[in-house]
Scaffold this motif. Structure first.
Motif, PDB file in Angstrom:
ATOM      1  N   ASP A   4       0.827  -1.212   0.000  1.00  0.00           N
ATOM      2  CA  ASP A   4       0.000   0.000   0.000  1.00  0.00           C
ATOM      3  C   ASP A   4       0.859   1.259   0.000  1.00  0.00           C
ATOM      4  OD1 ASP A   4      -2.246  -1.580   0.036  1.00  0.00           O
ATOM      5  OD2 ASP A   4      -2.582  -1.407   2.200  1.00  0.00           O
ATOM      6  N   ALA A   5       1.995   1.220   0.697  1.00  0.00           N
ATOM      7  CA  ALA A   5       2.896   2.382   0.703  1.00  0.00           C
ATOM      8  C   ALA A   5       3.443   2.638  -0.692  1.00  0.00           C
ATOM      9  CB  ALA A   5       4.033   2.156   1.697  1.00  0.00           C
ATOM     10  N   MET A   6       3.795   1.572  -1.417  1.00  0.00           N
ATOM     11  CA  MET A   6       4.285   1.731  -2.782  1.00  0.00           C
ATOM     12  C   MET A   6       3.220   2.338  -3.687  1.00  0.00           C
ATOM     13  SD  MET A   6       6.649  -1.583  -3.701  1.00  0.00           S
ATOM     14  CE  MET A   6       6.028  -2.851  -2.602  1.00  0.00           C
ATOM     15  N   ALA A   7       1.954   2.032  -3.415  1.00  0.00           N
ATOM     16  CA  ALA A   7       0.854   2.502  -4.263  1.00  0.00           C
ATOM     17  C   ALA A   7       0.281   3.844  -3.811  1.00  0.00           C
ATOM     18  CB  ALA A   7      -0.267   1.455  -4.269  1.00  0.00           C
ATOM     19  N   SER A   8       0.794   4.389  -2.709  1.00  0.00           N
ATOM     20  CA  SER A   8       0.201   5.592  -2.126  1.00  0.00           C
ATOM     21  C   SER A   8       0.471   6.853  -2.926  1.00  0.00           C
ATOM     22  CB  SER A   8       0.742   5.791  -0.702  1.00  0.00           C
ATOM     23  OG  SER A   8       2.121   6.130  -0.735  1.00  0.00           O
ATOM     24  N   GLY A   9       1.485   6.837  -3.780  1.00  0.00           N
ATOM     25  CA  GLY A   9       1.883   8.043  -4.492  1.00  0.00           C
ATOM     26  C   GLY A   9       2.832   8.919  -3.710  1.00  0.00           C
ATOM     27  N   LEU A  10       3.017   8.622  -2.429  1.00  0.00           N
ATOM     28  CA  LEU A  10       3.937   9.378  -1.593  1.00  0.00           C
ATOM     29  C   LEU A  10       5.352   8.823  -1.722  1.00  0.00           C
ATOM     30  CD1 LEU A  10       1.819   9.612   1.692  1.00  0.00           C
ATOM     31  CD2 LEU A  10       2.274  11.461   0.064  1.00  0.00           C
ATOM     32  N   PRO A  11       6.346   9.632  -1.413  1.00  0.00           N
ATOM     33  CA  PRO A  11       7.698   9.074  -1.338  1.00  0.00           C
ATOM     34  C   PRO A  11       7.730   7.923  -0.337  1.00  0.00           C
ATOM     35  CG  PRO A  11       7.778  11.464  -1.281  1.00  0.00           C
ATOM     36  CD  PRO A  11       6.332  11.083  -1.148  1.00  0.00           C
ATOM     37  N   ALA A  14       8.048  -7.894  -2.968  1.00  0.00           N
ATOM     38  CA  ALA A  14       6.726  -7.562  -3.494  1.00  0.00           C
ATOM     39  C   ALA A  14       6.774  -6.524  -4.605  1.00  0.00           C
ATOM     40  CB  ALA A  14       5.831  -7.054  -2.357  1.00  0.00           C
ATOM     41  N   VAL A  15       7.958  -6.080  -4.982  1.00  0.00           N
ATOM     42  CA  VAL A  15       8.093  -5.021  -5.989  1.00  0.00           C
ATOM     43  C   VAL A  15       7.715  -5.542  -7.373  1.00  0.00           C
ATOM     44  CG1 VAL A  15       9.790  -3.612  -7.220  1.00  0.00           C
ATOM     45  CG2 VAL A  15       9.797  -3.686  -4.717  1.00  0.00           C
ATOM     46  N   LYS A  16       6.936  -4.731  -8.088  1.00  0.00           N
ATOM     47  CA  LYS A  16       6.554  -5.010  -9.470  1.00  0.00           C
ATOM     48  C   LYS A  16       6.920  -3.805 -10.341  1.00  0.00           C
ATOM     49  CE  LYS A  16       4.592  -8.879  -8.222  1.00  0.00           C
ATOM     50  NZ  LYS A  16       5.286 -10.166  -8.490  1.00  0.00           N
ATOM     51  N   PRO A  17       7.016  -3.986 -11.657  1.00  0.00           N
ATOM     52  CA  PRO A  17       7.287  -2.840 -12.536  1.00  0.00           C
ATOM     53  C   PRO A  17       6.175  -1.802 -12.456  1.00  0.00           C
ATOM     54  CG  PRO A  17       7.673  -4.919 -13.676  1.00  0.00           C
ATOM     55  CD  PRO A  17       6.993  -5.269 -12.387  1.00  0.00           C
ATOM     56  N   GLY A  18       6.481  -0.594 -12.876  1.00  0.00           N
ATOM     57  CA  GLY A  18       5.480   0.466 -12.931  1.00  0.00           C
ATOM     58  C   GLY A  18       5.506   1.425 -11.774  1.00  0.00           C
TER      59      GLY A  18
END
Length: 505
Positions: free
Chosen positions: A333-340, A350-354
């Protein structure tokens, strides 16, 4: 800021000057700079140049010539020198100048390699001029036997000091790779511009301290291959609180780290973030970890909420998450939050491209190997360790994230942008929990970041912040190591001192 270029780029920049007939003048400038650095090193270690004993390892190329000319100047100061000729070819004018000052010569053979090593070890100074930027592959016999020589910084005792001429012999000037035997130095005096191979991979460890002799190449050099932040660059990236600030305006960092199995990671990340100067830490995680954090850091606000419900400026997620499903979900969720967001340790799987450049991955060599293999590459960890520059760039390209690859020289790559290299650390930082403190420092810099507030931050901005965090972490470790071995739990006191040096009054 220090800019480093590939050996290929530096040789191309030299060519117009060589074509104009400036080659001999360039060699004398390089040799004089090498002599000055060597003389200062001798003076600092033994009080004077007079009476010193030097050994020159002279190869066939211009590096051998530079070293011979430099040694001739040391002899003029009252020293003595022996040149070990490692090739049947040698720079004849430099050799003549060396002999005219009374320098002795000996040709290296398989039979006398042991005796030459003994001579080096009984000397005050060894000048390594065997191979230059055009060398490919490691040292070949009989010179390969000289790789057993260790510089003073890697063993007990003061002498000999090993000074590399342009770069340590056997190091790839473009990548820092080694392909066989190579020498290591206390000091590398490089010419024209720092080489990327001195700042990455095995080359960064082999180089020791780096000094550069200006040859007037700047107008012929274009985009650097690697950058290194200096004190003023880092000072521009850290933020001191202003009179009107409060805890929220100073920056709130969310931390989703630790688990019942690895609770200490959360404590270490929190402590490092607070020492870096963040206004508030909001911690999300299981109750046993929350309790431990509040015992050590009662100012942290702890809960078991979701990332989407927390009001923060940046995230640190993953350190010590282990198999905790809740912490792993928070990292996603942190990766998808748009925040640094700093994504470390167990969350990297759990890292994916994009991703965007505001997501900063902080793997070590094993973790980046696993990440790249999950994205379709078939790598061994040894390949990454041999050429980290190539693979940190590849990881940034494939994920879209900024990637900080930990190592002796920590590399930070922005997707499609610059690569930074910071090497202020001490080997004592190779200890459990060290990476957790780095995550906390970086998270705090992201949460308090005001340098990008005037407009959209480019990918290079987050790479600069990550490089600054690596430098602060390394400096804090070196400061802590003055008193002996480093414990990660003791780093916050040194982090505060390092931050104070950048923040000023």
């Amino acid at each position: 800021m220090i800019s480093a270029y590939s050996g290929t780029a530096v040789r191309a920049a030299e060519q117009p000057l060589l074509d104009s007939g400036a080659g001999p003048a360039l060699m004398q400038t390089a040799a004089y700079g090498l002599y000055q650095a060597a003389a200062l090193l001798l003076t600092s270690r033994r009080g004077r140049v007079y009476g010193s004993k030097a050994v020159v390892l002279a190869g066939a190329g211009n590096n051998g010539g530079d070293a011979l000319y430099a040694a001739a100047r040391l002899i003029a100061r009252g020293g003595s020198a022996t040149a070990i000729l490692t090739s049947t070819a040698v720079h004849l004018e430099a050799l003549a100048a060396f002999r005219s000052r009374g320098g002795k010569t000996l040709r290296l053979t398989e039979a006398n390699t042991g005796a030459v090593l003994d001579l080096c070890r009984r000397s005050d100074l060894v000048l390594d001029g065997i191979l230059g930027t055009g060398g490919r592959g490691g040292l070949r016999a009989p010179a390969a036997g000289l790789a057993a020589l260790e510089p003073a910084r890697l063993r007990r005792g003061q002498f000999p000091a090993v000074v590399a001429c342009d770069l340590p012999s056997g190091i790839n000037a473009d990548t820092g790779e080694v392909a066989g035997a190579y020498l290591r130095a206390d000091l590398t005096v490089t010419f024209g511009a720092p080489k990327t191979g001195l700042m990455t991979g095995p080359g960064a460890e082999a180089a020791g301290r780096i000094e550069c002799v200006d040859l007037g190449l700047s107008q012929y050099l274009e985009t650097p291959g690697v950058l290194r932040l200096e004190d003023t660059d880092i000072a521009d990236l850290v933020t001191a609180p202003q009179p009107g600030d409060h805890k929220y305006s100073r920056g709130v960092l969310g931390i989703a780290a630790g688990s019942a199995t690895y609770p200490g990671a959360a404590v270490l990340a929190t402590g490092a973030a607070l020492a870096t100067g963040v206004g508030m830490v909001r911690f999300l995680g299981p109750e046993p970890v929350r309790r431990l954090i509040n015992l050590g850091h009662p100012e942290a606000v702890c809960s078991e909420g979701a990332v989407q419900q927390a009001h923060v400026q940046a995230w640190v997620a993953g350190p010590g998450a282990g198999e905790d499903d809740g912490q792993r979900r928070r990292a996603v969720d942190a990766m998808a939050s748009g925040l640094p967001a700093v994504i470390d340790a167990d969350a990297i799987s759990a890292v994916k491209p994009g991703l965007g450049p505001q997501v900063i991955l902080t793997p070590h060599a094993g973790e980046i190997t696993a990440l790249l293999n999950s994205l379709g590459l078939g790598l061994e960890r040894s390949e990454v360790e041999a050429d980290p520059l190539t693979y940190v760039r590849k990881a940034a390209e494939l994920t879209g994230a900024t990637v900080l690859l930990k190592g002796w020289a920590t590399l930070v790559a922005a997707p499609g942008g610059p690569v930074y290299s910071q090497a202020e650390a001490t080997p004592w930082l190779a200890t459990a929990g060290s990476g957790d403190t780095l995550s906390g420092i970086l998270g705090a810099l992201l949460a308090t970041d005001k340098t990008g507030s005037s407009g959209p931050a480019g990918s290079g901005h987050y790479a600069r912040l990550a490089a600054a965090a690596a430098s602060i972490h390394g400096r804090a470790g070196a400061l802590s190591a003055v008193g002996g071995p480093v414990e990660a739990s003791g780093l916050p006191a040194s982090i505060r001192q390092v931050m104070a040096s950048f923040l000023g009054d």
